[in-house]
Design an enzyme around this catalytic site. Structure first.
Site, PDB file in Angstrom:
ATOM      1  N   GLY A  37     -54.068  31.207  11.329  1.00  0.00           N
ATOM      2  CA  GLY A  37     -53.647  30.057  12.110  1.00  0.00           C
ATOM      3  C   GLY A  37     -52.626  29.180  11.412  1.00  0.00           C
ATOM      4  O   GLY A  37     -52.294  28.111  11.902  1.00  0.00           O
ATOM      5  N   GLY A  71     -49.571  30.521  10.366  1.00  0.00           N
ATOM      6  CA  GLY A  71     -48.264  31.143  10.502  1.00  0.00           C
ATOM      7  C   GLY A  71     -47.991  32.304   9.562  1.00  0.00           C
ATOM      8  O   GLY A  71     -46.897  32.877   9.597  1.00  0.00           O
ATOM      9  N   TYR A 101     -48.723  40.107  18.312  1.00  0.00           N
ATOM     10  CA  TYR A 101     -47.815  41.228  18.532  1.00  0.00           C
ATOM     11  C   TYR A 101     -46.982  41.023  19.792  1.00  0.00           C
ATOM     12  O   TYR A 101     -45.771  41.268  19.787  1.00  0.00           O
ATOM     13  CB  TYR A 101     -48.588  42.544  18.594  1.00  0.00           C
ATOM     14  CG  TYR A 101     -49.391  42.818  17.339  1.00  0.00           C
ATOM     15  CD1 TYR A 101     -48.962  42.372  16.088  1.00  0.00           C
ATOM     16  CD2 TYR A 101     -50.598  43.503  17.392  1.00  0.00           C
ATOM     17  CE1 TYR A 101     -49.702  42.611  14.942  1.00  0.00           C
ATOM     18  CE2 TYR A 101     -51.345  43.748  16.245  1.00  0.00           C
ATOM     19  CZ  TYR A 101     -50.895  43.297  15.022  1.00  0.00           C
ATOM     20  OH  TYR A 101     -51.627  43.534  13.892  1.00  0.00           O
TER      21      TYR A 101
END
Length: 147
Positions: A90, A92, A128
């Site tokens: 969470g 990045g 994704y």
């Protein structure tokens, strides 16, 4: 805290292997891991890896990949594993690792970038798809494990 995304070296293999085991446990498949740290050293020419490292030199994520060839498209990039430790999710890091993988695939003139994701891993699927992947649910995995 700053995170450095860098190419892994052999000295990182123990930490990478630890992440592989964490990933296998997360995917409920730890009992299926037959790879060993020794095997990684022996087969180091078969894969490449980037790691996410804190400024305290702790490896908290990795992306392990290799190049392959698909007859329909040619040279391709295969992302075997992308994993970030739970405490670091969470923030990045997955996106940073994925961006690095896409950069490498483009630089290597790959015609396809492929990976697999478990159908229940919604956070990974979202990452994704955000990165531009299409999730294709028409193919099955076919493996032989005892060669």
């Amino acid at each position: 805290m700053n995170i450095n995304i860098r190419k892994a070296t052999e000295k990182d293999f123990p930490a990478i292997f630890g992440l592989i085991q964490e990933l296998a446990e997360f995917e409920n498949g730890l009992d299926k891991v037959s790879n060993t740290l020794e095997q990684m050293y022996e087969q180091k020419d078969c894969f490449d890896c980037y790691v996410a490292e804190t400024n305290d030199d702790e490896i908290v994520g990795m992306a392990l990949y290799f190049f392959t060839y698909y007859t329909w498209v040619g040279k391709s990039f295969y992302l075997e594993d992308l994993y970030v430790k739970e405490a670091w999710r969470g923030k990045g890091l997955g996106t940073q690792l994925m961006d690095k993988m896409i950069e490498i695939a483009k630089a290597e003139n790959c015609k396809r970038f492929r990976l697999q994701v478990l159908h229940w891993n919604e956070p990974a699927i979202k990452l994704y798809e955000k990165s531009g992947f299409t999730v294709d649910k028409t193919w099955y995995n076919c493996d032989i494990h005892s060669l």
